[in-house]
Design a protein around this motif. Structure first.
Motif, PDB file in Angstrom:
ATOM      1  N   ARG A  86      30.434  25.642  51.478  1.00  0.00           N
ATOM      2  CA  ARG A  86      29.697  26.472  52.415  1.00  0.00           C
ATOM      3  C   ARG A  86      28.215  26.144  52.409  1.00  0.00           C
ATOM      4  O   ARG A  86      27.697  25.524  51.471  1.00  0.00           O
ATOM      5  CB  ARG A  86      29.888  27.958  52.116  1.00  0.00           C
ATOM      6  N   THR A  87      27.559  26.548  53.477  1.00  0.00           N
ATOM      7  CA  THR A  87      26.102  26.482  53.539  1.00  0.00           C
ATOM      8  C   THR A  87      25.595  27.897  53.758  1.00  0.00           C
ATOM      9  O   THR A  87      26.383  28.801  54.043  1.00  0.00           O
ATOM     10  CB  THR A  87      25.616  25.595  54.695  1.00  0.00           C
ATOM     11  N   ARG A 160      18.822  21.513  55.673  1.00  0.00           N
ATOM     12  CA  ARG A 160      20.111  22.029  56.149  1.00  0.00           C
ATOM     13  C   ARG A 160      21.177  20.941  56.114  1.00  0.00           C
ATOM     14  O   ARG A 160      22.326  21.190  55.759  1.00  0.00           O
ATOM     15  CB  ARG A 160      19.956  22.576  57.569  1.00  0.00           C
ATOM     16  N   ILE A 164      24.681  20.694  53.876  1.00  0.00           N
ATOM     17  CA  ILE A 164      26.018  20.339  54.378  1.00  0.00           C
ATOM     18  C   ILE A 164      26.609  19.210  53.541  1.00  0.00           C
ATOM     19  O   ILE A 164      27.770  19.258  53.126  1.00  0.00           O
ATOM     20  CB  ILE A 164      25.943  19.946  55.873  1.00  0.00           C
ATOM     21  N   LEU A 175      34.921  24.022  55.553  1.00  0.00           N
ATOM     22  CA  LEU A 175      33.467  24.169  55.450  1.00  0.00           C
ATOM     23  C   LEU A 175      33.058  25.432  56.189  1.00  0.00           C
ATOM     24  O   LEU A 175      33.395  25.612  57.366  1.00  0.00           O
ATOM     25  CB  LEU A 175      32.758  22.960  56.067  1.00  0.00           C
ATOM     26  N   ALA A 177      29.987  27.093  57.628  1.00  0.00           N
ATOM     27  CA  ALA A 177      28.592  26.774  57.955  1.00  0.00           C
ATOM     28  C   ALA A 177      27.942  28.003  58.574  1.00  0.00           C
ATOM     29  O   ALA A 177      28.318  28.426  59.657  1.00  0.00           O
ATOM     30  CB  ALA A 177      28.530  25.590  58.908  1.00  0.00           C
ATOM     31  N   PRO A 180      23.869  26.875  60.724  1.00  0.00           N
ATOM     32  CA  PRO A 180      23.205  25.648  60.268  1.00  0.00           C
ATOM     33  C   PRO A 180      22.077  25.194  61.176  1.00  0.00           C
ATOM     34  O   PRO A 180      21.229  24.423  60.732  1.00  0.00           O
ATOM     35  CB  PRO A 180      24.349  24.620  60.240  1.00  0.00           C
ATOM     36  N   LEU A 196      28.707  17.414  62.496  1.00  0.00           N
ATOM     37  CA  LEU A 196      29.848  18.337  62.605  1.00  0.00           C
ATOM     38  C   LEU A 196      31.007  17.678  63.343  1.00  0.00           C
ATOM     39  O   LEU A 196      32.171  17.840  62.964  1.00  0.00           O
ATOM     40  CB  LEU A 196      29.427  19.618  63.324  1.00  0.00           C
ATOM     41  N   VAL A 206      36.553  23.648  59.886  1.00  0.00           N
ATOM     42  CA  VAL A 206      35.171  24.128  59.876  1.00  0.00           C
ATOM     43  C   VAL A 206      35.112  25.502  60.537  1.00  0.00           C
ATOM     44  O   VAL A 206      35.675  25.709  61.610  1.00  0.00           O
ATOM     45  CB  VAL A 206      34.231  23.162  60.641  1.00  0.00           C
ATOM     46  N   LEU A 208      32.245  27.713  61.977  1.00  0.00           N
ATOM     47  CA  LEU A 208      30.830  27.555  62.310  1.00  0.00           C
ATOM     48  C   LEU A 208      30.282  28.860  62.866  1.00  0.00           C
ATOM     49  O   LEU A 208      30.685  29.300  63.944  1.00  0.00           O
ATOM     50  CB  LEU A 208      30.682  26.426  63.339  1.00  0.00           C
ATOM     51  N   GLU A 210      27.267  30.527  64.557  1.00  0.00           N
ATOM     52  CA  GLU A 210      26.130  29.954  65.283  1.00  0.00           C
ATOM     53  C   GLU A 210      25.578  30.903  66.337  1.00  0.00           C
ATOM     54  O   GLU A 210      26.322  31.654  66.965  1.00  0.00           O
ATOM     55  CB  GLU A 210      26.599  28.689  66.000  1.00  0.00           C
TER      56      GLU A 210
END
Lengths: 256, 669
Positions: A86-87, A160, A164, A175, A177, A180, A196, A206, A208, A210
Motif C-alpha cells: 500500500r501507499t 509518491r 509505489i 496494491l 494506492a 497517489p 499504474l 490494484v 486506486l 483517487e
C-alpha cells in the motif's frame, strides 16, 4: 456475493467511530490484473476502507480477505508479508534511508523474507539478485539513476513514485494506492498513470483511491463509488458517472 | 469505616500536592506540547530557596513571595523563552531530552550555589503544624495538613475562575486546542503560552513549598517522587484533563494513606509495595489507557503548518570528516592506551578505566536511542541488574566474576525484553515515562533488598582472575586492558547490528513506523530486540563497573544516573559508537579534572550541569553537539585548504553527497 472472489475481497465491511458510521456493509472485489477505482466525495469512507484492508484500522464488523485468506485481526506487517502492498495519502517514507535502502528493506521484510536470525548479522547491501530487482523496480517508476539519493531531497512526485516502488518490490498480490496523485503536477501524474497501467501485466490487483477523475477514467477497469459509507454505484467509469446517485453525491441535491 | 477514614484522611494533604503539580503538568502539556519533567526540580528549587531564606531569618511571607510568587514563574518564563519555545512542536524527542536536562541540572545548580549541607524542614506558611485544629472522622488534623488542603482548594478555585471566567482563560483554553488557529485570530499565542508556563511553574513552586515541611529534610529525591506521583495523576486524566488530574492526585494520596495504614509496618507490602505505588500506578495507566498511546498525534488542525521534525541523521558525514575522525580518533585512542599502560598515575588510570567501562554502558544508549529511536530513562537500572546478578553470584555461589558478568548481561537482557513487552504499543513520551516508572520501581521496591542490591554497606565484588593473574593485585592496568577488550567486542557487536538488515529495519521504523509496517517489518520484534540488546550491554557494563569499584550499592544505579546518562550521551552523539566512547571517557575525565576544584565545586555537579546544557542543543543538532562541532571544524579546515589549493573545475565540491548541504540551512556559516 458472500463467496470471496478475486485477489482482494471485502465483505459487508462496517466501521463506526463512536456514533459516526464511516462504512456501512460495503462489499468490494478486486480481481487479479484488475485496476479498480474507488471514488467518492470527501468523507465518503474511501481511506477508511483502504486502512481496513491494510490493517491500520480494525473494522467494527465484516471481513477482508486476500486470495480467500481472511485478513481480519492480522497486524499490518503480517498482511504485507501475505501480499498486501500500500501507499499512503500522507507519504510515509523513511527520511534517514536512501532510495535504494527503501527498496532493500521492503524486499527483505516482505513476501520473500529470508531467514530470521541472519538479519542480525548479515550485511544490509543488496546481493546481485536483489540489485537486479531494485534496478528493475526503479526503472519502472522512473527513478533509475537515484539509488543513493537521500529521500529528503526528492520532490513530492518522486516520493509518491518511490512509495509505489516500495510497495511493489516484494511482489504483492494487491496494491492499495491511497490518492497517489495528490499534490502531483501534470507531468508527474502522467508518469504515475503509466506506472499504474503496467501493473495488470504483473498479475497484481490494484485498488486506486483517487480524486483525479481523469486519471481514474484513464487507468481503471472498473469504478466503485462510495458516499457516506455506502456503495452507491459500480461499473465502468462512464457508466457510473451517468447515474443519478453519483451526480447527486458529487454535485449536490437538485442537480439530477 | 472509621478505621478506613482515619487511614485515608492523612493521605489527602500529600494527594493535594500531587494534584497541584499534576494540574501544572497538564496545563503546560496541553498548551505547549512540552511534558515538563523539570517540574519536579522546579518544586525542589522553590522549596529549597524558601528553606534557605527562612533559615536566614527572612519572614515567612517574604520568603514565600520570593521563592514561589517571583522565582517560580520567572524560571518558567525563562524556560519557555530561552529553551522550549525554540524547539519545533513536532520534535518530540528534542522536547523530552530538554525536559530531562532541566530535571537533571536544577538540583545540581542548587547544590553548587548553596552547598550540599542538610537543610531541615522549613516552617509552614500560616498555620501551626504542631496544633491540632479539629478532628475529621476522629483523625486529628494538624496545621500543616489543613494548610495544604486550604491552599490547594484556593489554587484550584482561582485557576478554574481564571480559565472559565476571564478573557485570558478563554485564550488559554483556545491555545490548548490550537495555538496556530489562535494566531489567525490576531492573538499573540506566544504570550499566552508564556503565561501558561509561568502559571504552571508557579503551581510547581507552590507544591514544593507545601510539601517541604512534611519531610524531615529538603532533598531532591522526595521531589522526584512528587513528580512521578503527579505524572500518575496526570496520566489518569490522559495528560489532558485538569479535573481528572486533580481527582487523580488526591486519590493517589488517599491510596497511599490507606496502604500505609492497612499494611503492617513489618510486612513485605509495607517495605516493598508502599513506596512503589505511584510508579506502579503510572506504569499501569501508561500500558492500560488507550488515549495515552495516541498522544503523539497532534489534534491541532493547523499542525501541518509546523515544519517536520529534523530527521535524526540530517547529514551523512563527508568523506573528509570520516577520514579525519577515523585517523585522529585512532591516534588519540592509541596514545591514551599507551599512556595508561606506561606513565599515567594510578588515579588517572582508574579514571580512564572507568571511562572505558562507562563507554560500554553508554553503547546501550547508542542502541536504544540512536538505533531504536526511543528515549529510555532506565539504562542505569539495567546496568544495576547486571552488576547485582554478577556480584550476588560471586559472593554467594563463588561464580567467577567474568562469567558472572556475562550471566548478568544475559539477565539484564531478559529484564529488558520483558520490560519491552508492556511497552510494545508505546512510543516517544509515554514510553520514556514508563521507563522512568520502571527505574523508580527498581530503586524503591527491588534494589533495597539484600537479595538484590545487597546489604546496606554494599556488596563486595571481586576483581577477575585470569589464569594466575589476579587483576586486583596487578594495579588497574590489567583491568584497563580487560575493559578495553570488552569495549572492543561490544563496539564490534553494535557496528554489526547497525550494518545488518536489522539496522536497516530500525532506520525504517525510526522514519515512519506506519510505513515500515506496511512493507512487512514487525515493529514489536524490533523493539524487543533493541531493548534486550541494549539492556544486556548496559548489564555487562554495570557488572564490569562493580568489579572495577570492588563494591556495588543501589545508589550506583539509581534513576538519577539514568537521566544523567541520557544527557551525557546525547551531547556527544547518540548515533555513533565513537559518540558513546567520547561520552564515557569524557564524562569521567571531566569529573576527575573538576575534582581538583575546591569544596562543593569539585563534587562532579559541574560536569552534570555542563552536559545538561550540552544536551539542550539536542533539539537543534540531533547528531550530538560534539559531532556537529567536529563537522563545522573539518569544513572550516577544508575551506582553508581549498583556498590554498583551489580545486580544479570544482570536482571536489561536486563530490560531496547531495544530502549534505541541502538538509541543513544553518550549515552555511
Amino acid at each position: 456475493m458472500s463467496e470471496h472472489q478475486g485477489v482482494l475481497s471485502v465483505r459487508s465491511l462496517s466501521v463506526s467511530f463512536g456514533g459516526l458510521v464511516a462504512l456501512d456493509r460495503v462489499d468490494l472485489d478486486v480481481a487479479e490484473g484488475e485496476i479498480v477505482g474507488l471514488i467518492g466525495p470527501n468523507g465518503a469512507g474511501k481511506s477508511t476502507l483502504v486502512n481496513c484492508a491494510g490493517g491500520q484500522l480494525e473494522p467494527t464488523s465484516g471481513s477482508v480477505a486476500l486470495d480467500g485468506v481472511p485478513l481480519t485481526g492480522k497486524a499490518p506487517y503480517r498482511r504485507a508479508r501475505l501480499g498486501v502492498g500500500r501507499t499512503f495519502q500522507r507519504v510515509a517514507l523513511f527520511p534517514e534511508l536512501t532510495v535504494e535502502a527503501h527498496l532493500l528493506a521492503a524486499l527483505r521484510a516482505g513476501r520473500q523474507r529470508p531467514g530470521r536470525w541472519s538479519e542480525l548479522v548479515d550485511h544490509a547491501r543488496p546481493s546481485a539478485a536483489e540489485a537486479r530487482q531494485i534496478d528493475e523496480m526503479l526503472g519502472l517508476v522512473g527513478l533509475a539513476d537515484q539509488h543513493d539519493t537521500q529521500v529528503t531531497t526528492l520532490p513530492l512526485g518522486a516520493c509518491r513514485l518511490l512509495e509505489i516502488a516500495r510497495a511493489l518490490i516484494a511482489r504483492p498480490r494487491v496494491l492499495l494506492a491511497d490518492e497517489p496523485s495528490a499534490g502531483l503536477d501534470r507531468r508527474e501524474s502522467a508518469m504515475l498513470a503509466s506506472v499504474l497501467a503496467q501493473l495488470p501485466a504483473r498479475e497484481i490487483g490494484v485498488l486506486l483511491v483517487e480524486h483525479d477523475l481523469g486519471l481514474v477514467a484513464r487507468v481503471c477497469d472498473r469504478v466503485v463509488v462510495l458516499d457516506v459509507g455506502h456503495v452507491i454505484a459500480e461499473g465502468s467509469f462512464d457508466g457510473v458517472m451517468e447515474t443519478a446517485e453519483v451526480r447527486r453525491a458529487y454535485l449536490g441535491q437538485g442537480v439530477a | 469505616m472509621n478505621t478506613f477514614l482515619s487511614y485515608a484522611v492523612p493521605g489527602i494533604p500529600f494527594g493535594c500536592t500531587y494534584a497541584i503539580v499534576a494540574i501544572g503538568l497538564v496545563l503546560t502539556y496541553r498548551t505547549t506540547g512540552v511534558f515538563n519533567f523539570g517540574f519536579g526540580a522546579q518544586a525542589f528549587l522553590s522549596a529549597y530557596v524558601y528553606t534557605v531564606l527562612t533559615e536566614d531569618g527572612v519572614s515567612v511571607p517574604l520568603a514565600f513571595l520570593i521563592s514561589v510568587v517571583i522565582l517560580a514563574p520567572a524560571l518558567g518564563w525563562a524556560l519557555d523563552r530561552f529553551l522550549f519555545r525554540r524547539i519545533s512542536p513536532t520534535n518530540t524527542t528534542g522536547k523530552l531530552v530538554s525536559a530531562v536536562a532541566v530535571l537533571v541540572a536544577l538540583p545540581q545548580i542548587v547544590t553548587l550555589l548553596f552547598g550540599s549541607s542538610t537543610r531541615f524542614a522549613p516552617p509552614t506558611l500560616f498555620l501551626n503544624p504542631g496544633r491540632v485544629y479539629f478532628h475529621a472522622f476522629s483523625t486529628p488534623i494538624n496545621g500543616l495538613e489543613l494548610e495544604t488542603v486550604i491552599v490547594t482548594v484556593v489554587t484550584v478555585v482561582l485557576l478554574s475562575l481564571v480559565l472559565r471566567g476571564s478573557q485570558l482563560g478563554m485564550t488559554i483554553r483556545a491555545a490548548v486546542e490550537s495555538p496556530r488557529l489562535l494566531e489567525l485570530e490576531g492573538v499573540r499565542s506566544e504570550r499566552v503560552l508564556s503565561v501558561a508556563w509561568m502559571g504552571s511553574s508557579l503551581m510547581a513552586g507552590l507544591a514544593g513549598v507545601l510539601l517541604a515541611p512534611q519531610y524531615p529534610t529538603v532533598q531532591p529525591e522526595d521531589y522526584a517522587i512528587l513528580l512521578v506521583a503527579a505524572l500518575a495523576a496526570a496520566a489518569l486524566g490522559s495528560l489532558a484533563d485538569i479535573p481528572l488530574a486533580l481527582v487523580g492526585g488526591v486519590a493517589l494520596g488517599v491510596i497511599e494513606g490507606l496502604a500505609s495504614g492497612y499494611f503492617s509496618p513489618s510486612s513485605v507490602w509495607h517495605t516493598g509495595l508502599l513506596p512503589a505505588i505511584p510508579f506502579l500506578l503510572l506504569a499501569l495507566l501508561l500500558v492500560g489507557r488507550r488515549r495515552l498511546r495516541s498522544l503523539e498525534e497532534s489534534d491541532d488542525p493547523l499542525a501541518g503548518c509546523d515544519p517536520p521534525p529534523p530527521p535524526s541523521i540530517l547529514v551523512t558525514r563527508s568523506h573528509e570528516l570520516d577520514r579525519v575522525v577515523r585517523v585522529g580518533g585512532r591516534v588519540l585512542a592509541l596514545a591514551t592506551i599507551i599512556s595508561v599502560l606506561t606513565w599515567v598515575p594510578g588515579d588517572w588510570g582508574f579514571t580512564l578505566t572507568s571511562g572505558v567501562v562507562y563507554s560500554i554502558v553508554f553503547l546501550s544508549i547508542t542502541l536504544i536511542t540512536g538505533m531504536g529511536g526511543e528515549v529510555s530513562l532506565c539504562q542505569a537500572t539495567f546496568a544495576g541488574v547486571g552488576a547485582f546478578i554478577a556480584a550476588q553470584l560471586a559472593v554467594h555461589h563463588g561464580v567467577p566474576i567474568l562469567l558472572g558478568a556475562v550471566i548478568g548481561a544475559g539477565g539484564a537482557a531478559v529484564v529488558g525484553a520483558v520490560g519491552a513487552l508492556p511497552a510494545l504499543r508505546l512510543r516517544g513520551l509515554p514510553l520514556a515515562l514508563l521507563t522512568l516508572a520502571l527505574a523508580l520501581l527498581a530503586d524503591n521496591a527491588v534494589f533495597p533488598y539484600s537479595w538484590a542490591g545487597g546489604p546496606p554497606g554494599g556488596l563486595p565484588v571481586p576483581r577477575p582472575m585470569i589464569g594466575s593473574i589476579n587483576l586486583a593485585t596487578t594495579s588497574s592496568k590489567g583491568f584497563f586492558v580487560l575493559a578495553l577488550a570488552f569495549l572492543f567486542v561490544c563496539a564490534v557487536a553494535v557496528k554489526r547490528v547497525q550494518r545488518a538488515t536489522v539496522g536497516l529495519y530500525l532506520g525504517a521504523l525510526r522514519g515512519s513506523s506506519i510505513g515500515a509496517e506496511s512493507v512487512g517489518i514487525n515493529p514489536s520484534t524490533a523493539k524487543i530486540l533493541v531493548f534486550a540488546l541494549s539492556a544486556g550491554m548496559a548489564g555487562l557494563g554495570g557488572a564490569l563497573y562493580g568489579s572495577l569499584q570492588q563494591t556495588v550499592t543501589p545508589a550506583d544505579f539509581n534513576y538519577q544516573l539514568s537521566l544523567v546518562f541520557v544527557v551525557v550521551v546525547v551531547t556527544t552523539g547518540v548515533r555513533t559508537i565513537e559518540g558513546a566512547i567520547q561520552a564515557g571517557v569524557g564524562f569521567m575525565v571531566l569529573q576527575q579534572l573538576l575534582s581538583y576544584l575546591p569544596g562543593r565545586w569539585g563534587g562532579g555537579g559541574i560536569a552534570i550541569v555542563l552536559f545538561a546544557f550540552g544536551s539542550l542543543t539536542y533539539a537543534a543538532h540531533p547528531e550530538g553537539v560534539v559531532e556537529y562541532e567536529k563537522r563545522i571544524w573539518t569544513q572550516r579546515a577544508e575551506r582553508l585548504i581549498h583556498r590554498r589549493h583551489p580545486p580544479t573545475n570544482g570536482v571536489v565540491m561536486a563530490a560531496a553527497p547531495v544530502g549534505v548541504l541541502e538538509g541543513v540551512p544553518d550549515e552555511h556559516v
